[in-house]
Design a protein around this motif. Structure first.
Motif, PDB file in Angstrom:
ATOM      1  N   VAL A 166      36.063  12.545 -19.043  1.00 41.88           N
ATOM      2  CA  VAL A 166      34.641  12.281 -18.817  1.00 41.88           C
ATOM      3  C   VAL A 166      33.850  12.897 -19.979  1.00 41.88           C
ATOM      4  O   VAL A 166      34.068  14.050 -20.340  1.00 41.88           O
ATOM      5  N   VAL A 167      32.980  12.107 -20.585  1.00 47.86           N
ATOM      6  CA  VAL A 167      32.209  12.585 -21.718  1.00 47.86           C
ATOM      7  C   VAL A 167      31.122  13.548 -21.239  1.00 47.86           C
ATOM      8  O   VAL A 167      30.407  13.260 -20.257  1.00 47.86           O
ATOM      9  N   ASP A 168      31.029  14.692 -21.930  1.00 53.60           N
ATOM     10  CA  ASP A 168      29.993  15.677 -21.616  1.00 53.60           C
ATOM     11  C   ASP A 168      30.088  16.161 -20.155  1.00 53.60           C
ATOM     12  O   ASP A 168      31.167  16.160 -19.606  1.00 53.60           O
ATOM     13  N   GLN A 169      28.968  16.586 -19.562  1.00 54.46           N
ATOM     14  CA  GLN A 169      28.955  17.131 -18.185  1.00 54.46           C
ATOM     15  C   GLN A 169      29.988  18.252 -18.063  1.00 54.46           C
ATOM     16  O   GLN A 169      30.606  18.431 -17.012  1.00 54.46           O
ATOM     17  N   LYS A 170      30.163  19.000 -19.126  1.00 58.69           N
ATOM     18  CA  LYS A 170      31.262  19.980 -19.216  1.00 58.69           C
ATOM     19  C   LYS A 170      31.260  21.006 -18.085  1.00 58.69           C
ATOM     20  O   LYS A 170      32.297  21.247 -17.471  1.00 58.69           O
ATOM     21  N   GLU A 171      30.107  21.569 -17.819  1.00 60.36           N
ATOM     22  CA  GLU A 171      30.038  22.605 -16.781  1.00 60.36           C
ATOM     23  C   GLU A 171      30.456  22.042 -15.430  1.00 60.36           C
ATOM     24  O   GLU A 171      31.166  22.679 -14.662  1.00 60.36           O
ATOM     25  N   ILE A 172      29.988  20.836 -15.169  1.00 60.06           N
ATOM     26  CA  ILE A 172      30.300  20.187 -13.902  1.00 60.06           C
ATOM     27  C   ILE A 172      31.796  19.949 -13.789  1.00 60.06           C
ATOM     28  O   ILE A 172      32.425  20.266 -12.773  1.00 60.06           O
ATOM     29  N   ILE A 173      32.361  19.410 -14.848  1.00 60.24           N
ATOM     30  CA  ILE A 173      33.779  19.078 -14.818  1.00 60.24           C
ATOM     31  C   ILE A 173      34.606  20.355 -14.630  1.00 60.24           C
ATOM     32  O   ILE A 173      35.577  20.377 -13.874  1.00 60.24           O
ATOM     33  N   LYS A 174      34.165  21.411 -15.297  1.00 60.25           N
ATOM     34  CA  LYS A 174      34.880  22.680 -15.153  1.00 60.25           C
ATOM     35  C   LYS A 174      34.805  23.162 -13.692  1.00 60.25           C
ATOM     36  O   LYS A 174      35.809  23.522 -13.087  1.00 60.25           O
ATOM     37  N   GLY A 175      33.601  23.129 -13.157  1.00 61.09           N
ATOM     38  CA  GLY A 175      33.411  23.564 -11.774  1.00 61.09           C
ATOM     39  C   GLY A 175      34.237  22.746 -10.806  1.00 61.09           C
ATOM     40  O   GLY A 175      34.909  23.286  -9.923  1.00 61.09           O
ATOM     41  N   ILE A 176      34.221  21.437 -10.992  1.00 63.05           N
ATOM     42  CA  ILE A 176      34.956  20.567 -10.073  1.00 63.05           C
ATOM     43  C   ILE A 176      36.459  20.773 -10.229  1.00 63.05           C
ATOM     44  O   ILE A 176      37.192  20.851  -9.240  1.00 63.05           O
ATOM     45  N   SER A 177      36.908  20.892 -11.460  1.00 65.57           N
ATOM     46  CA  SER A 177      38.345  21.085 -11.672  1.00 65.57           C
ATOM     47  C   SER A 177      38.819  22.326 -10.931  1.00 65.57           C
ATOM     48  O   SER A 177      39.904  22.331 -10.339  1.00 65.57           O
ATOM     49  N   ASN A 178      38.011  23.356 -10.944  1.00 63.16           N
ATOM     50  CA  ASN A 178      38.371  24.568 -10.206  1.00 63.16           C
ATOM     51  C   ASN A 178      38.408  24.323  -8.708  1.00 63.16           C
ATOM     52  O   ASN A 178      39.301  24.785  -8.015  1.00 63.16           O
ATOM     53  N   LEU A 179      37.407  23.599  -8.230  1.00 65.58           N
ATOM     54  CA  LEU A 179      37.323  23.353  -6.790  1.00 65.58           C
ATOM     55  C   LEU A 179      38.485  22.534  -6.267  1.00 65.58           C
ATOM     56  O   LEU A 179      38.880  22.678  -5.118  1.00 65.58           O
ATOM     57  N   VAL A 180      38.984  21.642  -7.086  1.00 66.69           N
ATOM     58  CA  VAL A 180      40.024  20.748  -6.578  1.00 66.69           C
ATOM     59  C   VAL A 180      41.440  21.238  -6.879  1.00 66.69           C
ATOM     60  O   VAL A 180      42.407  20.576  -6.542  1.00 66.69           O
ATOM     61  N   LYS A 181      41.532  22.396  -7.493  1.00 68.07           N
ATOM     62  CA  LYS A 181      42.865  22.947  -7.788  1.00 68.07           C
ATOM     63  C   LYS A 181      43.656  23.128  -6.505  1.00 68.07           C
ATOM     64  O   LYS A 181      44.827  22.807  -6.420  1.00 68.07           O
ATOM     65  N   ASN A 182      42.961  23.665  -5.516  1.00 64.07           N
ATOM     66  CA  ASN A 182      43.612  23.856  -4.242  1.00 64.07           C
ATOM     67  C   ASN A 182      43.150  22.750  -3.308  1.00 64.07           C
ATOM     68  O   ASN A 182      42.065  22.795  -2.753  1.00 64.07           O
ATOM     69  N   ARG A 183      44.026  21.788  -3.143  1.00 60.45           N
ATOM     70  CA  ARG A 183      43.642  20.560  -2.469  1.00 60.45           C
ATOM     71  C   ARG A 183      42.970  20.794  -1.119  1.00 60.45           C
ATOM     72  O   ARG A 183      41.920  20.236  -0.821  1.00 60.45           O
TER      73      ARG A 183
END
Ligand SMILES: Nc1ncnc2c1ncn2[C@@H]1O[C@H](COP(=O)(O)OP(=O)(O)O)[C@@H](O)[C@H]1O
Ligand SMILES: [Mg+2]
Length: 328
Positions: free
Chosen positions: A25-42
């Motif tokens: 996903v282009v840009d939205q870096k903070e969001i993507i980082k936050g979401i990636s963390n949230l979804v690590k643990n399904r």
């Protein structure tokens, strides 16, 4: 541009180049980082609420979350709804209920510990009563479902829903990132472009990636992404395009007419009511045969749409009816 298939995924560059992984996903870096963390643990994935302007990656991100969490069979475990298409909370409730009760393919759901994801777009189009009903659904289904709600305006979402979701605010995409993404597409599509034409696209769309890609594709369809073609592409009138759909339908070329219709509604974002309005105006200017029968057909479909029938199905059927008119 080949319009042979009505398969939008290949027809439209905005679909073809929709990122399939969060990391793309282009840009939205903070969001993507936050979401990636949230979804690590399904199992710990919360409900989420994405807010922000059009064409900046909200739906894309929601789909990426679903793909990354659910893997191969993600599609069967995801329900995508558009609140403004569903005509009322009753419809939403029924779709959600049916989906949450459905046990999934051969119990896979249970064995793999999967849950289902409901992506509800344009949630801010729902009345606050409807949102209150939605809130109850969110609570009731929480064991087996996660909601990703999408809206343009966070302020239009009732507080009890906001407080049950992790909220992410998407922003318009920056100039360099949009231009770089457009270049990447030109290179993959082997289309010539002028730097200043890409800048011009950004200036006109202000960080709406979908709109940028669509204008670029329209210009490319005229030969290349030159400044002149971009100017022309931006000026294309929706009404003239509706005229083309009508001509195709009236000459019995149903498939081609339908492909163009889908391009109009999905790419240019024309609403079904605008389509009907323009079709009506165009038809009388084109001096079609049998205007009386045409009027009767239009009135019937206008009514069906107003009554809440599914727009894509109805408009396709309308094109088929117009085709018959030609053969009479
Ligand atoms: N951040 C982004 N990165 C890459 N492509 C994007 C991005 N945002 C939008 N796009 C392009 O625009 C199209 C529409 O994006 P979408 O996620 O549906 O926007 P919206 O924010 O309106 O939900 C996508 O298919 C993709 O091609
Ligand atoms: Mg969207």
């Amino acid at each position: 541009m080949s319009a042979k298939k009505t398969d939008l995924a290949n027809l439209m560059w905005s679909e073809k180049y929709r990122p399939k992984k969060l990391a793309d996903v282009v840009d939205q870096k903070e969001i993507i980082k936050g979401i990636s963390n949230l979804v690590k643990n399904r199992q710990e994935m919360p409900h989420m609420l994405f807010a922000g302007p059009a064409g900046v990656g909200k739906t894309t991100t929601a789909l990426c979350v679903a793909m990354e969490l659910l893997g191969e069979n993600w599609k069967v475990h995801v329900l995508e709804l558009n609140a403004s298409d569903e005509r009322g909370i009753k419809m939403v409730r029924e779709r959600v209920k049916g989906f949450t009760e459905w046990r999934g393919v051969t119990g896979e759901q249970q064995t793999k510990n999967l849950f289902k994801i409901i992506i509800l777009d344009e949630a801010d189009e729902m009345t606050s009563d409807a949102q209150t009903a939605l809130r109850a659904m969110i609570e009731k289904g929480s064991e087996v479902t996660r909601f990703i709600l999408i809206c343009n305006y966070l302020s239009q979402i009732i507080e009890p829903i906001q407080s049950r979701c992790v909220v992410f605010r998407f922003t318009r995409l920056p100039r360099e990132d949009v231009i770089e993404h457009l270049k990447m597409i030109c290179e993959k599509e082997k289309v010539k472009f002028e730097e200043k034409a890409l800048a011009q696209i950004f200036d006109a769309t202000g960080g709406d990636m979908r709109h940028s890609i669509n204008i670029m594709q329209a210009a490319a369809g005229m030969g290349s992404v030159s400044s002149a073609n971009v100017t022309a592409a931006m000026g294309l009138s929706g009404r003239a395009k509706v005229g083309e759909v009508l001509k195709l339908a009236l000459s019995g070329k149903f498939n081609e007419a339908r492909a163009k219709l889908l391009e109009l509604t999905q790419v240019y974002g024309m609403s079904e009511t605008d389509f009907m309005k323009y079709a009506n105006q165009e038809a009388y200017e084109m001096a079609i045969n049998k205007p009386d029968e045409f009027a009767a057909i239009m009135a019937e479909y206008d009514y069906r749409l107003a009554a809440g029938a599914h727009p894509e199905i109805q408009l396709s059927a309308l094109l088929a009816q117009l085709g018959k008119l030609a053969k009479k």
